[in-house]
Scaffold this motif. Sequence first.
Motif, PDB file in Angstrom:
ATOM      1  N   VAL A  63       0.866  -1.176   0.000  1.00 21.45           N
ATOM      2  CA  VAL A  63       0.000   0.000   0.000  1.00 21.45           C
ATOM      3  C   VAL A  63       0.900   1.223   0.000  1.00 21.45           C
ATOM      4  O   VAL A  63       1.751   1.371   0.864  1.00 21.45           O
ATOM      5  CB  VAL A  63      -0.914   0.028   1.249  1.00 21.45           C
ATOM      6  N   GLN A  64       0.725   2.069  -0.990  1.00 24.09           N
ATOM      7  CA  GLN A  64       1.566   3.257  -1.099  1.00 24.09           C
ATOM      8  C   GLN A  64       0.695   4.492  -1.256  1.00 24.09           C
ATOM      9  O   GLN A  64      -0.327   4.453  -1.929  1.00 24.09           O
ATOM     10  CB  GLN A  64       2.495   3.147  -2.305  1.00 24.09           C
ATOM     11  N   ASN A  65       1.129   5.559  -0.614  1.00 24.62           N
ATOM     12  CA  ASN A  65       0.451   6.843  -0.780  1.00 24.62           C
ATOM     13  C   ASN A  65       1.086   7.569  -1.954  1.00 24.62           C
ATOM     14  O   ASN A  65       2.309   7.655  -2.041  1.00 24.62           O
ATOM     15  CB  ASN A  65       0.586   7.701   0.478  1.00 24.62           C
ATOM     16  N   VAL A  66       0.272   8.067  -2.839  1.00 22.76           N
ATOM     17  CA  VAL A  66       0.770   8.837  -3.972  1.00 22.76           C
ATOM     18  C   VAL A  66      -0.022  10.135  -4.064  1.00 22.76           C
ATOM     19  O   VAL A  66      -1.161  10.214  -3.626  1.00 22.76           O
ATOM     20  CB  VAL A  66       0.673   8.070  -5.310  1.00 22.76           C
ATOM     21  N   HIS A  67       0.619  11.147  -4.608  1.00 22.99           N
ATOM     22  CA  HIS A  67      -0.029  12.427  -4.834  1.00 22.99           C
ATOM     23  C   HIS A  67      -0.106  12.624  -6.332  1.00 22.99           C
ATOM     24  O   HIS A  67       0.896  12.517  -7.031  1.00 22.99           O
ATOM     25  CB  HIS A  67       0.772  13.558  -4.185  1.00 22.99           C
ATOM     26  N   ILE A  68      -1.297  12.887  -6.830  1.00 21.41           N
ATOM     27  CA  ILE A  68      -1.509  13.001  -8.269  1.00 21.41           C
ATOM     28  C   ILE A  68      -1.903  14.423  -8.620  1.00 21.41           C
ATOM     29  O   ILE A  68      -2.815  14.993  -8.023  1.00 21.41           O
ATOM     30  CB  ILE A  68      -2.600  12.028  -8.741  1.00 21.41           C
ATOM     31  N   VAL A  69      -1.186  14.974  -9.570  1.00 22.13           N
ATOM     32  CA  VAL A  69      -1.532  16.269 -10.135  1.00 22.13           C
ATOM     33  C   VAL A  69      -1.934  15.976 -11.575  1.00 22.13           C
ATOM     34  O   VAL A  69      -1.171  15.371 -12.328  1.00 22.13           O
ATOM     35  CB  VAL A  69      -0.329  17.238 -10.114  1.00 22.13           C
ATOM     36  N   SER A  70      -3.120  16.360 -11.958  1.00 29.34           N
ATOM     37  CA  SER A  70      -3.561  16.037 -13.309  1.00 29.34           C
ATOM     38  C   SER A  70      -4.025  17.299 -14.028  1.00 29.34           C
ATOM     39  O   SER A  70      -4.150  18.360 -13.440  1.00 29.34           O
ATOM     40  CB  SER A  70      -4.693  15.003 -13.275  1.00 29.34           C
ATOM     41  N   GLY A  71      -4.255  17.145 -15.292  1.00 29.29           N
ATOM     42  CA  GLY A  71      -4.676  18.279 -16.111  1.00 29.29           C
ATOM     43  C   GLY A  71      -3.523  18.729 -16.989  1.00 29.29           C
ATOM     44  O   GLY A  71      -2.602  17.974 -17.275  1.00 29.29           O
ATOM     45  N   SER A  72      -3.559  19.958 -17.382  1.00 27.21           N
ATOM     46  CA  SER A  72      -2.527  20.506 -18.258  1.00 27.21           C
ATOM     47  C   SER A  72      -1.329  20.935 -17.419  1.00 27.21           C
ATOM     48  O   SER A  72      -1.169  22.110 -17.078  1.00 27.21           O
ATOM     49  CB  SER A  72      -3.088  21.687 -19.048  1.00 27.21           C
ATOM     50  N   ILE A  73      -0.462  19.979 -17.093  1.00 33.58           N
ATOM     51  CA  ILE A  73       0.647  20.254 -16.176  1.00 33.58           C
ATOM     52  C   ILE A  73       1.998  20.412 -16.859  1.00 33.58           C
ATOM     53  O   ILE A  73       2.948  20.856 -16.235  1.00 33.58           O
ATOM     54  CB  ILE A  73       0.769  19.162 -15.096  1.00 33.58           C
ATOM     55  N   VAL A  74       2.089  20.036 -18.132  1.00 30.51           N
ATOM     56  CA  VAL A  74       3.381  20.084 -18.819  1.00 30.51           C
ATOM     57  C   VAL A  74       4.009  21.477 -18.745  1.00 30.51           C
ATOM     58  O   VAL A  74       5.195  21.610 -18.438  1.00 30.51           O
ATOM     59  CB  VAL A  74       3.257  19.579 -20.269  1.00 30.51           C
ATOM     60  N   PRO A  75       3.253  22.565 -18.991  1.00 28.12           N
ATOM     61  CA  PRO A  75       3.870  23.894 -18.896  1.00 28.12           C
ATOM     62  C   PRO A  75       4.371  24.242 -17.492  1.00 28.12           C
ATOM     63  O   PRO A  75       5.239  25.093 -17.330  1.00 28.12           O
ATOM     64  CB  PRO A  75       2.749  24.852 -19.303  1.00 28.12           C
ATOM     65  N   LEU A  76       3.848  23.563 -16.478  1.00 24.83           N
ATOM     66  CA  LEU A  76       4.208  23.863 -15.091  1.00 24.83           C
ATOM     67  C   LEU A  76       5.206  22.878 -14.495  1.00 24.83           C
ATOM     68  O   LEU A  76       5.545  22.975 -13.321  1.00 24.83           O
ATOM     69  CB  LEU A  76       2.942  23.849 -14.220  1.00 24.83           C
TER      70      LEU A  76
END
Length: 116
Positions: A63-76
């Motif tokens: 079991v691992q905790n992960v943080h997900i950032v989604s959407g248009s993230i490439v520029p950031l």
Amino acid sequence: LALRSVDNHRRFLIGRPNTGMQRVEIDESDLSSRYVFRKCCEAESGWRETYEQSINFEVGKRVQNVHIVSGSIVPLWEQLEYIVHTSSQLKAGAITKRDLEMKVVRIRVDTSFCVG
């Protein structure tokens, strides 16, 4: 737990109670040289004990905790990496080396794809 590969009946996937299924298949000869055959009734108690204890493992845990950032993230992306690395310096020991390894992944949820 060894499961026979669908594609090649002489290869096996290995599952462990603490880490789950492995991504790499092994040959039948490797399987017999590295592991001992046990009947389910013989292996069950040890499997369950390891499974229950593995919730507290830090490395290789099931079991691992992960943080997900989604959407248009490439520029950031560069700014996100900078923020994560700066935070790790401010909170010494609070952020692990694994947390610093930012990855771009693509997942499939039902019939649509997400990139995050």
